[in-house]
Structures are given as structure tokens and as C-alpha cells.
Design a protein around this motif. Structure first.
Motif, mmCIF file in Angstrom:
data_model
loop_
_atom_site.group_PDB
_atom_site.id
_atom_site.type_symbol
_atom_site.label_atom_id
_atom_site.label_comp_id
_atom_site.label_asym_id
_atom_site.label_seq_id
_atom_site.Cartn_x
_atom_site.Cartn_y
_atom_site.Cartn_z
ATOM 1 N N LEU A 15 0.856 -1.186 0.000
ATOM 2 C CA LEU A 15 0.000 0.000 0.000
ATOM 3 C C LEU A 15 0.891 1.233 0.000
ATOM 4 O O LEU A 15 1.791 1.351 0.834
ATOM 5 C CB LEU A 15 -0.921 0.016 1.226
ATOM 6 N N THR A 16 0.640 2.155 -0.932
ATOM 7 C CA THR A 16 1.483 3.351 -1.028
ATOM 8 C C THR A 16 0.694 4.658 -0.926
ATOM 9 O O THR A 16 1.253 5.673 -0.530
ATOM 10 C CB THR A 16 2.274 3.358 -2.344
ATOM 11 N N GLU A 17 -0.570 4.679 -1.290
ATOM 12 C CA GLU A 17 -1.406 5.877 -1.235
ATOM 13 C C GLU A 17 -2.841 5.527 -0.868
ATOM 14 O O GLU A 17 -3.289 4.385 -1.094
ATOM 15 C CB GLU A 17 -1.440 6.625 -2.579
ATOM 16 N N ALA A 18 -3.538 6.515 -0.337
ATOM 17 C CA ALA A 18 -4.979 6.413 -0.100
ATOM 18 C C ALA A 18 -5.607 7.763 -0.420
ATOM 19 O O ALA A 18 -4.975 8.807 -0.246
ATOM 20 C CB ALA A 18 -5.271 6.027 1.349
ATOM 21 N N ASN A 19 -6.846 7.738 -0.887
ATOM 22 C CA ASN A 19 -7.517 9.007 -1.200
ATOM 23 C C ASN A 19 -8.092 9.667 0.048
ATOM 24 O O ASN A 19 -8.482 10.833 0.017
ATOM 25 C CB ASN A 19 -8.623 8.792 -2.238
ATOM 26 N N ALA A 52 -7.064 7.642 6.549
ATOM 27 C CA ALA A 52 -6.558 6.301 6.256
ATOM 28 C C ALA A 52 -5.071 6.348 5.928
ATOM 29 O O ALA A 52 -4.300 5.479 6.344
ATOM 30 C CB ALA A 52 -7.343 5.688 5.096
ATOM 31 N N ALA A 53 -4.661 7.378 5.168
ATOM 32 C CA ALA A 53 -3.251 7.516 4.804
ATOM 33 C C ALA A 53 -2.388 7.728 6.047
ATOM 34 O O ALA A 53 -1.318 7.115 6.187
ATOM 35 C CB ALA A 53 -3.078 8.678 3.831
ATOM 36 N N HIS A 57 -0.969 10.545 0.960
ATOM 37 C CA HIS A 57 -2.354 10.956 0.734
ATOM 38 C C HIS A 57 -2.474 11.509 -0.676
ATOM 39 O O HIS A 57 -1.672 12.344 -1.094
ATOM 40 C CB HIS A 57 -2.749 12.024 1.748
ATOM 41 N N LYS A 67 -13.191 3.601 0.266
ATOM 42 C CA LYS A 67 -11.932 4.334 0.134
ATOM 43 C C LYS A 67 -11.102 3.713 -0.987
ATOM 44 O O LYS A 67 -11.226 2.530 -1.299
ATOM 45 C CB LYS A 67 -11.158 4.320 1.449
ATOM 46 N N TYR A 118 -7.322 2.967 -2.723
ATOM 47 C CA TYR A 118 -5.924 2.770 -2.370
ATOM 48 C C TYR A 118 -5.099 2.449 -3.614
ATOM 49 O O TYR A 118 -5.601 1.891 -4.598
ATOM 50 C CB TYR A 118 -5.773 1.599 -1.374
ATOM 51 N N ASN A 119 -3.821 2.793 -3.541
ATOM 52 C CA ASN A 119 -2.854 2.331 -4.526
ATOM 53 C C ASN A 119 -2.220 1.076 -3.938
ATOM 54 O O ASN A 119 -1.482 1.151 -2.950
ATOM 55 C CB ASN A 119 -1.788 3.409 -4.775
ATOM 56 N N ALA A 120 -2.519 -0.079 -4.529
ATOM 57 C CA ALA A 120 -2.111 -1.369 -3.962
ATOM 58 C C ALA A 120 -1.453 -2.242 -5.035
ATOM 59 O O ALA A 120 -2.005 -3.256 -5.459
ATOM 60 C CB ALA A 120 -3.325 -2.084 -3.359
#
Length: 393
Positions: A77-81, A85-86, A93, A167, A169-171
Motif C-alpha cells: 500500500l502506497t497511497e490512499a484518497n 486512512a493515509a 495521501h 476508500k 488505495y494504490n495497492a
């Protein structure tokens, strides 16, 4: 008086030798200075451990499953909108990820009773042979560029998790349909037939994975980034990334509009490629340097036959337009702008290493930089998933 103070402040900056990984390209980086936090080194992805000397980041390795056949999905996991959460997960973020929910531009997933993330579709085949062969006279474009991992069934690294409020995520996927024991490699020799090409170490028991970083710039600041996926197979091969066809569903070419999931990044095709030049930059330069490494017979450049990563040992040094946690417009999804120096620029010696998007725009306005083959400078209709992990300030 003001002028004198400015000069004094400039002379008070403390510069330190850059890590060995980038010292040939950026011999000095700023240390702590009188210019405040904006000019200090910053690690953005706080869940990871950055090794500055080796140019790597070690991140938590997560394990999920596919919905239908229950195959294992190893991912990061590298990003979240979502900002909360980030912060909770120690990742970047990115509000712009909210606009990646377009058709099959994002996978769907939910959390089961065991706390596992269950993916409804999209996986990666890591078995292809990664090949990049430089072109003849101009080096770029390469003669051959085949990515070492290919997304299947509309794979995209972007995931919408219905549990907890949809949410995003970049996964990016690290490995697929392999067990814990499959990821235990003797003597640390990675099997790139089953893992992502940027992996340099993995521990499925401790649930960590170490990835190779690359050098880029944002507003003249050197940064570490790592490319995980690309919508184009050629760029995926050059960036040691997965070819993720699902990313083609996300609109590009509208980065400066309100509802855009991407931001521009500029990648040069014909910058200085002399390996001794302080202005070296671009894919042609990275290809040239990689060819020299292979010629010398470096055992590190090809850890397994065919899996030779252009960016594992070299840096094309792209220019990004925003930084995580410092700009609300940041997105890991870069709309790749390919930049080519004109014949006149080359002839008159105008080529230089450019470090900021505003500077690039100036050269474009002067007619010294264009798109490929003299075309318009702008979106190449290619998305590169390239999270920024660290800034040297």
C-alpha cells in the motif's frame, strides 16, 4: 540590507555528500538549513524504511486473496484518497485517486471476517522474461522492450475497498498465487519469475518487501520514487514495472482540470547520454549506462537471465510536478509527457539537465523542447504508477 541577508542565508546552507546510489548524478544534497522544513529531507511513506545508501525502501507486505479461486495476492500500500486512512497506515495521501474510479480503472475489493482483502478481479503474471535492448544509433527508442510482469483480467493497482466506505488505495501487486514457502529464496537470490522486478529482498514471514528506488526531481528537489505499473508495455519495461492494462481506462491529458486522477511527469528521450556529463538525463542515457554495466559483466545488473532492469542500476531522472503531503494535487498516477530536444537545441548546446516543470515549459515556449519526433509537447496518453517515497530537500 535585504540583499546582504539573502546572501548570508545562502552561504549558511549545509550541503552533504549524496548517497552512493545517486552521487554521480547529484553529488551534493541539502542538509538541515536555515530555510525551514521545506528544505529538509522528508520521508513521505512513513510505513517504510528508506536505505539512502542502497537506494531502497522496505515496506509492509500484505496478503490478500482472489474472490473466486482464493489465490494468494501479495501486495503493498502506497497511497490512499482518504487523509485519515493515509495517516493511519503511514502512506501518501492523494485526493486525485478519487477520480480513478472510472470503468475498470480500479479493481474492487472488500475485507472479510479474517481481515483479509478479497479482490474481485485482476491479477498479475510475473513469469514473462524482462527484456530491454537499446536501439542502434539513437539508443532510444529501444530495439526491444518487454515488461517482466503483465496484468491480466483488467488488472489495475488502484483498488476501491467497499468495507469502510469505498476508500481508494494504490495497492500494486508484488506476487500472485504463490505460498509463503515459495517466497523464501536461498542466499537471497530472487526468482523474478514469481515477483515484481523491483524487488531486491522479501521476507514473507516478517511480511516485508524491499524495493529499488530511482532518482527524480520535483521543483529542483531530488526525490526517490519507485515505478510499479504502467499502462504502456514499453514504458513498463523501461521502468521495471508491471504492464497494467486497466490503467488505460483512466482518462489522461486533463491534468490541470478539477477532476483528474493524474498529474504530469516529464521523461526525456534524448538528453545528454555521455556517462561523464553532469547534464546526463533521459531514457537514452539510462539505456546507455545499462549497456555499459552489462558490458562490464556486472553480476548485479542481471540477477536472473533476462530480468535486466534499466532502472535497477541507472536513473532516467524524470521531472514530477507535485510532492505528497506538500501539494494537494499529488497523485502517484503520472501522465507521462515524453520530451525531445530539437536538432537546433542539440546543435547549439542548449541541452541541460532540467529539474523543474516550470523550466521545461520555458524551453518548450522557446521551441527547444517538443514531443517525440517534433510533435506537440504534452500528454503521451500513458500512465505510470510511480509513488514518491523520499525528498532530499
Amino acid at each position: 540590507f535585504t540583499w546582504a541577508i539573502q546572501i548570508a542565508l545562502v552561504h549558511c546552507q549545509r550541503f552533504v555528500r549524496a548517497p552512493e546510489f545517486i552521487v554521480e548524478d547529484v553529488p551534493r544534497v541539502r542538509g538541515d538549513s536555515m530555510f525551514g522544513d521545506n528544505h529538509k529531507a522528508t520521508q513521505f511513506i512513513k510505513s517504510g524504511v528508506v536505505d539512502l545508501e542502497k537506494g531502497t525502501i522496505t515496506l509492509p507486505l500484505h496478503l490478500g486473496r482472489m474472490k473466486k479461486k482464493r489465490e494468494y495476492v501479495w501486495y503493498i500500500l502506497t497511497e490512499a484518497n482518504d487523509k485519515g486512512a493515509a495517516q493511519l497506515l503511514g502512506i501518501n495521501h492523494s485526493v486525485r485517486l478519487s477520480y480513478a474510479d472510472v470503468s475498470k480503472g480500479a479493481r474492487r475489493a472488500f475485507v472479510n471476517k479474517l481481515g483479509e482483502l478479497i479482490f474481485q478481479f485482476g491479477y498479475v503474471d510475473f513469469s514473462p522474461k524482462h527484456e530491454v535492448v537499446e536501439g542502434n544509433d539513437k539508443v532510444f527508442p529501444p530495439k526491444k522492450a518487454k515488461p517482466g510482469s503483465i496484468g491480466k483480467n483488467e488488472y489495475s493497482p488502484v483498488v476501491i475497498v467497499s468495507t469502510g466506505g469505498n476508500k481508494i488505495y494504490n495497492a500494486p501487486m508484488i506476487a500472485f498465487n504463490v505460498s509463503v514457502s515459495d517466497l523464501v529464496f536461498e542466499d537471497g537470490k530472487i526468482d523474478y519469475d514469481i515477483v515484481h522486478d523491483r524487488v531486491v529482498a522479501i521476507d514473507p514471514y516478517k511480511r516485508t518487501v524491499t524495493l529499488k528506488l530511482s532518482l527524480g526531481f520535483v521543483d529542483s528537489e531530488p526525490v526517490y520514487y519507485f515505478s510499479m505499473d504502467a499502462s504502456d508495455p514499453g514504458i513498463a519495461a523501461l521502468e521495471s514495472a508491471t504492464h497494467a492494462h486497466g490503467l488505460t481506462e483512466i482518462p489522461v491529458g486533463r491534468e490541470f482540470l478539477t477532476f483528474s486522477a493524474t498529474t504530469p511527469s516529464v521523461h526525456f528521450t534524448n538528453g545528454h547520454d555521455s556517462l561523464e556529463s553532469p547534464h546526463r538525463q533521459g531514457y537514452n542515457s539510462a539505456l546507455r549506462q545499462q549497456a555499459r554495466i552489462h558490458k562490464k559483466g556486472s553480476s548485479e545488473s542481471c540477477p536472473k537471465g533476462g530480468h535486466c532492469s534499466v532502472l535497477k542500476d541507472t536513473n532516467p531522472m524524470p521531472v514530477f510536478t507535485s510532492m505528497p503531503w506538500k501539494s494537494i494535487s499529488y497523485s502517484p498516477l503520472s501522465d507521462v509527457y515524453l520530451a525531445e530536444w530539437t536538432g537546433e537545441a542539440v546543435k547549439k548546446g542548449h541541452r541541460a539537465r532540467l529539474l523543474a516543470y516550470s523550466t521545461i515549459e520555458n524551453f518548450v515556449e522557446q521551441g527547444l523542447l517538443t514531443g517525440p519526433l517534433g510533435g506537440d509537447f504534452g500528454s503521451g496518453k500513458i500512465i505510470l504508477n510511480s509513488p514518491i517515497a523520499y525528498s532530499f530537500g
